[in-house]
Design an enzyme around this catalytic site. Structure first.
Site, short mmCIF file in Angstrom:
data_model
loop_
_atom_site.label_atom_id
_atom_site.label_comp_id
_atom_site.label_asym_id
_atom_site.label_seq_id
_atom_site.Cartn_x
_atom_site.Cartn_y
_atom_site.Cartn_z
N TRP A 9 23.98 29.80 24.04
CA TRP A 9 23.26 28.83 23.18
C TRP A 9 22.90 29.42 21.82
CZ3 TRP A 9 18.92 25.92 26.34
CH2 TRP A 9 19.51 25.24 27.41
N LYS A 10 22.98 30.73 21.71
CA LYS A 10 22.51 31.43 20.49
C LYS A 10 21.04 31.04 20.24
CE LYS A 10 27.24 31.66 19.00
NZ LYS A 10 28.21 31.77 17.95
N GLY A 166 32.43 29.55 15.39
CA GLY A 166 31.73 28.47 14.70
C GLY A 166 32.50 27.85 13.56
N SER A 197 35.15 28.93 18.88
CA SER A 197 35.54 27.52 18.70
C SER A 197 36.20 26.91 19.93
CB SER A 197 36.42 27.36 17.46
OG SER A 197 35.69 27.69 16.29
N GLY A 218 30.14 28.86 22.45
CA GLY A 218 28.92 28.73 21.65
C GLY A 218 28.55 27.28 21.46
N GLY A 219 28.84 26.74 20.29
CA GLY A 219 28.41 25.39 19.90
C GLY A 219 28.68 24.32 20.95
P1 13P Z 1 31.45 28.98 18.93
O1 13P Z 1 31.98 28.50 20.28
O2 13P Z 1 30.35 28.13 18.39
O3 13P Z 1 32.56 29.22 17.98
O4 13P Z 1 30.77 30.40 19.21
C1 13P Z 1 31.47 31.35 19.91
C2 13P Z 1 30.54 32.44 20.25
O5 13P Z 1 30.13 33.18 19.40
C3 13P Z 1 30.11 32.54 21.66
O6 13P Z 1 29.44 33.73 21.88
#
Ligand code: 13P
Length: 234
Positions: A9-10, A166, A197, A218-219
């Site tokens: 989730w960051k 991202g 991504s 991530g996103g």
């Molecule tokens: P995204 O999927 O948002 O590109 O992020 C990847 C990531 O850094 C997962 O740790």
């Protein structure tokens, strides 16, 4: 075939998302059991809450980072022991955002890996090249460098090209395959994930590539239903 699928989730989310996410995923899992291992890495503040909500569900919780120190006067840091104590099973180490924002060195990362293993946490070690390094044809050199101080323990390694994080840009299938096979070649018995991504649209193709044992998302992991589409893509 069983894959390892990890949500990062960051620094996003809320108590409401933590609640809804746990509910949605447990519902999905009840309706459709899956052969994969699921890990969610929320901000550490929501960890205990999610662990409580996921009792009995086969979803593990991970942390996004840990301290290089065991314990003591390190204001604002969180040790592996504390992470373990609040219910984390996994910990991300060396995410490119941490490498950049906290000026992490190889010594720092090696210390974190050692502490994670000593504590019984499972580290997910993140590596990957920047756009400049890629343009200079140095992708494999960078991967080798990031792996150079890791011993040959069974290890989870996430290949995350920094330029793909991202951005909505991902390497071609053949490039992902080449990188993950290179990592497998360097670290025997490793579980190798791809990150950068990943979405519900491209997850099926990525997860089907030889050498890809899972994904780090991530996103697209912030919506439990999109994350579920990723989980069920293979
Ligand atoms: P995204 O999927 O948002 O590109 O992020 C990847 C990531 O850094 C997962 O740790």
């Amino acid at each position: 075939m069983s894959k390892l699928i990890v949500a990062n989730w960051k620094m996003n989310g809320s108590l409401t998302l933590a609640h809804d996410y746990a509910w949605a995923l447990t519902q999905h899992l009840e309706e459709k059991p899956i052969p994969h291992t699921l890990v969610v890495c929320p901000p550490v503040a929501y960890t205990s809450f999610m662990v409580g909500r996921l009792v009995g569900a086969s979803i593990a919780i991970g942390a996004q980072d840990c301290s290089t120190h065991k314990k003591g006067a390190y204001t604002g840091e969180i040790s592996c022991e504390i992470l373990k104590d609040i219910g984390c099973t996994y910990v991300l180490i060396g995410h490119s955002e941490c490498r950049q924002n906290h000026q992490e060195t190889e010594e720092t990362l090696a210390a974190k890996m050692t502490l994670a293993y000593e504590t019984g946490l499972i580290p997910i070690y993140c590596i990957g090249e920047t756009q400049t390094e890629r343009d200079a044809g140095k992708t494999k050199d960078i991967l080798a460098q990031h792996l150079s101080f890791i011993d040959q323990k069974p290890l989870i390694i996430a290949y995350e090209p920094v330029w793909a994080i991202g951005t909505g840009r991902i390497p071609q299938d053949s490039e992902i395959q080449e990188a993950v096979l290179f990592i497998h070649d360097r670290v025997s018995r490793a579980t190798v994930l791809y990150g950068g991504s990943v979405t519900a649209k491209n997850a099926g193709a990525i997860l089907s590539l030889p050498g890809v044992d899972g994904v780090l998302v991530g996103g697209a992991s912030l919506n439990p239903h999109e994350f579920w589409h990723i989980v069920t893509a293979v």
